[in-house]
Design a protein around this motif. Structure first.
Motif: not given
Length: 268
Positions: A36-40, A164-170, A24-34
């Motif tokens: 996703q690469l870190l989450s994976f 914006r998504w690619m920039r948000a990853q880092f 549930h925690e990793t899912a919330m980080l993946f869905v609500f955070g910016d």
């Protein structure tokens, strides 16, 4: 000595499930955070995770309303999350944790023998794959249960969103304002089935881990403890990173819930 090593390794999947961040925690980080690469990467580094089999996501989403868990400090008083070095350090730690799990699993596949299936050397790899699938299915279950309105991407083109998504990853989050609105949707048959499937995958992952690690042959207690320590080290790093990232996510997410969501919580 070999029997003692099998006992220690057999208990390891359950121990990891209690230490690692939950699905549930990793899912919330993946869905609500910016990030996703870190989450994976954190999902790969946490192959054993606890899952609420009830499928009730209401309380987990409601936890985003406050920052009372783990850190209660005002984000404006902490400037660490504005530092790019912190983002690089997070990626480095997550990559090391994931690499540690993958390398360790590869070494186990190459060097040990399973008493119940001597020819199946790839069993630890299957255990990791099922664990990652558990995290991903929980991510799908959560994403189909919420509606997200991001004020930053509401009126922009698809190419701009991708950039914006690619920039948000880092990019470190400044946590200065709440820009993402989250609204719980009604439960659907598909959402319930995905949630149940996630619970079954988590149970299968734990059972598979206990079965294979308790059947390792020709391994000493010292090697068994070394394996446990390496897995636990990755789990601890992942838990710290997930808790910290969720604390940052809480500063940007605004959660709203209707009467239907409250009714789901009471029934769950």
């Amino acid at each position: 000595m070999m029997a003692s090593a099998q006992v220690v390794l057999g208990l390891m999947p359950t121990l990891l499930a209690s230490i690692s961040p939950s699905a549930h925690e990793t899912a919330m980080l993946f869905v609500f955070g910016d990030q996703q690469l870190l989450s994976f990467l954190l999902m790969v580094a946490s192959p054993a995770s606890a899952v609420d089999a009830s499928g009730n996501l209401y309380q987990y989403v409601q936890d985003l309303k406050g920052s009372h868990e783990w850190l209660s400090a005002d984000p404006s008083s902490l400037l660490l999350h504005r530092n790019l070095a912190i983002v690089v350090l997070e990626f480095l730690l997550a990559a090391v944790a994931a690499g540690n799990v993958l390398v360790l699993v590869y070494e186990i596949c190459m060097r040990v023998v399973f008493s119940f299936a001597q020819q199946l050397q790839w069993m630890p790899g299957l255990w990791v794959a099922v664990g990652v699938a558990t995290h991903l299915f929980m991510t799908v279950a959560l994403r189909t249960r919420v509606h997200i309105r991001d004020c930053r991407t509401s009126n922009v083109s698809l190419s701009t969103r991708i950039l914006r998504w690619m920039r948000a990853q880092f990019t470190a989050s400044d946590g200065s304002s709440e820009t993402t609105e989250v609204q719980l949707r009604d439960r659907t048959v598909a959402n319930v089935l995905i949630s149940w499937l996630t619970g079954l995958l988590a149970a299968a992952n734990t059972l598979l881990g206990i079965l294979q690690f308790s059947s390792l042959l020709f391994i000493s207690p010292n090697d068994a403890l070394f394996i446990v320590v390496r897995f636990v080290a990755s789990a601890v790093v992942c838990r710290i990173l997930v808790k910290y990232e969720l604390w940052l996510v809480r500063q940007q997410v605004k959660v709203g819930g209707g009467e239907q969501a409250k009714g789901d919580a009471s029934m769950g």
